[in-house]
Scaffold this active site. Structure first.
Site, PDB file in Angstrom:
ATOM      1  N   PHE A 106      37.293  34.692  40.669  1.00  0.00           N
ATOM      2  CA  PHE A 106      36.351  33.565  40.660  1.00  0.00           C
ATOM      3  C   PHE A 106      36.128  32.995  42.051  1.00  0.00           C
ATOM      4  CE2 PHE A 106      38.522  29.636  41.557  1.00  0.00           C
ATOM      5  CZ  PHE A 106      39.865  29.935  41.372  1.00  0.00           C
ATOM      6  N   LYS A 107      37.024  33.324  43.005  1.00  0.00           N
ATOM      7  CA  LYS A 107      36.863  32.773  44.352  1.00  0.00           C
ATOM      8  C   LYS A 107      35.564  33.232  45.012  1.00  0.00           C
ATOM      9  CE  LYS A 107      41.571  31.506  45.248  1.00  0.00           C
ATOM     10  NZ  LYS A 107      42.217  32.001  44.009  1.00  0.00           N
ATOM     11  N   ASP A 108      34.952  34.294  44.471  1.00  0.00           N
ATOM     12  CA  ASP A 108      33.652  34.723  44.994  1.00  0.00           C
ATOM     13  C   ASP A 108      32.598  33.620  44.867  1.00  0.00           C
ATOM     14  OD1 ASP A 108      34.200  37.330  45.905  1.00  0.00           O
ATOM     15  OD2 ASP A 108      34.073  38.133  43.879  1.00  0.00           O
ATOM     16  N   ALA A 111      33.405  31.033  47.751  1.00  0.00           N
ATOM     17  CA  ALA A 111      33.297  31.602  49.094  1.00  0.00           C
ATOM     18  C   ALA A 111      31.849  31.946  49.430  1.00  0.00           C
ATOM     19  CB  ALA A 111      34.183  32.840  49.211  1.00  0.00           C
TER      20      ALA A 111
END
Ligand SMILES: *Cc1c(COP(=O)(O)O)cnc(C)c1O
Length: 438
Positions: A106-108, A111
């Site tokens: 989910f960090k996409d 970021a």
């Protein structure tokens, strides 16, 4: 919209300043001065909007006229270019798959949105920006991917030599272009020390426009609100209580959900699931915050002993533990339980869940078993693709996990990295030389 520091000891800033600074001068985290609200009619009509349209409407409430409408639409189009599907396991429980982005976690979301908004502001200035990031693996690959090919921005990713997984190393070292992977002969702490020393080095800062892509940046939190709305839209049965379970480490994902709830999203309660790093679960239970050193677990992206976003949650609820408990239930699952849950979910639902999601699934079921709720929908955030943890899954389930194409791609490419010692002088010399060659 203005943003204040949770330490309340520095001036309020604009969205642009909060984005570019990351952390406030007094060491606090930025929070919006007020939480914008949607009226009930909006939630009734949510089905009429696409994910990108929902994202735009939310982002605009915080960014207002600091980014023009067309530019914000373009940023969202480019950043949020993969879906967040809700996949039902049974009539009541579903998972929200947040791993369809380029680096499979989910960090996409955070970021990519942060990178594109920084790129937008930098394109209006006449100097470039240099981003320094220390990573132990996952954050670095999401950030590197997000900033890849953004004009005017160079990214230096510092990772500890030999201490990240093979896949993570390939994700970090095969981008090239404006992304440089620095392989540091040392530990993750050494990487962090080098980055921190650079930020306080006045000589270096005079010559290079430095910034971080820190996980505490508000611009990373903001896009994480989008998918709570998008998931709510997809829930079939909205007539009963609605629970969202968030597998948590630094609590950024949870904080984004809590802000979405304050914006009017009709969620009954959040279930914050931790692994054996139980600092937050204990805080919610007994009101005492006792930070600890982190311990290694199967769900390693949640191995956090001193969660950085707690200050935001305390600020959101005026430090009132009763109020916090009204909105959040929290409990934990250790590695044995996690492994057992991976097997149970596969057996009962034929669904391959990753270790982070498994922690969430267990805690959700425990929560539900302690109350008699008949009509409900529970959504568990599946924060990473199981292929990222193929060794664990294959051992527990005795099946072969296929790597998704987008991950296979980087495995075929040539590794490019610069090797450096953990000596600050060498790192600084490298940055100066790099600047003079550009
Ligand atoms: C970062 C991460 C988490 C923890 O999220 P926080 O916002 O730090 O609480 C959970 N799962 C995965 C896969 C992650 O990468």
């Amino acid at each position: 919209m203005k943003f204040y520091s949770t330490n309340r000891n520095s001036q309020s800033v604009t969205f642009r300043e909060a984005l570019m600074k990351g952390l406030a001068d007094d060491g606090g985290l930025y929070m919006p001065a007020s939480i914008p609200k949607f009226d009930k009619g909006f939630f009734d009509r949510l089905n009429e909007f696409s994910f990108k349209e929902i994202a735009f409407l939310i982002a605009q409430k915080f960014i207002e006229d600091e980014i023009e409408e067309d530019d914000l639409k373009r940023i969202i189009n480019e950043a949020i270019n993969f879906p967040a599907p809700v996949v039902p396991l049974d009539d009541n429980i579903s998972v929200l798959e947040l791993f369809h982005g380029p680096t499979l976690a989910f960090k996409d979301f955070g970021a990519r949105f942060m990178a594109k908004t920084m790129g937008h502001f930098i394109s209006r200035e006449n100097r470039g920006l240099n981003i320094l990031v220390a990573t132990s693996g996952d954050t670095g690959s999401a950030v590197a991917n997000g900033f890849y090919n953004i004009p005017g921005i160079n990214v230096f990713i510092l990772f500890p030599k030999g201490k990240v997984s093979y896949i993570q190393e390939m994700q970090l070292t095969t981008l090239d272009g404006n992304v440089t992977a620095l392989e540091i002969d040392g530990s993750f702490d050494d990487c962090q020390r080098l980055v921190k020393s650079a930020f306080v080095d006045t000589e270096l800062n005079k010559q290079l426009n430095l910034s971080s892509a820190n996980s505490i940046n508000f611009a990373r939190l903001l896009p994480q609100m989008f998918y709570y709305f998008e998931a709510f839209k997809q829930i079939e049965n909205k007539t009963g209580e609605i629970f969202f379970c968030v597998p948590s480490g630094n609590l950024g994902n949870l904080t984004a959900g809590l802000i979405a709830k304050e914006m009017g999203l009709p969620i009954s309660k959040f279930i914050a699931a931790t692994n054996a790093n139980t600092t937050f679960a204990e805080f919610v239970k007994n009101g005492r915050f006792v930070p600890r050193d982190s311990i290694l677990t199967l769900s390693n992206a949640m191995d956090v002993g001193n969660p950085s976003n707690l200050a935001r949650i305390q600020s959101l609820y005026s430090d009132n533990i009763e109020l916090i408990r009204e909105h959040i239930y929290s409990d934990s699952a250790d590695d044995d339980v996690t492994a057992d849950t991976i097997r149970r979910v596969y057996k009962n639902y034929k669904y391959v869940i990753d270790p982070h999601g498994a922690v969430g699934f267990y805690v959700t079921n425990f929560f539900l078993s302690t109350r008699q709720i008949k009509n409900y929908s529970a959504v568990i955030l599946e924060t990473a693709h199981p292929a990222k943890f193929a060794d664990v899954i294959e051992k527990e389930l005795n099946i072969k996990i296929e790597l998704p194409e987008r991950l296979k791609n980087c495995l075929g490419k040539e590794k490019k990295s610069v090797s450096l010692s953990s000596d600050y002088k060498e790192f600084k010399r490298y940055l100066f030389e790099k600047k003079n060659n550009n």
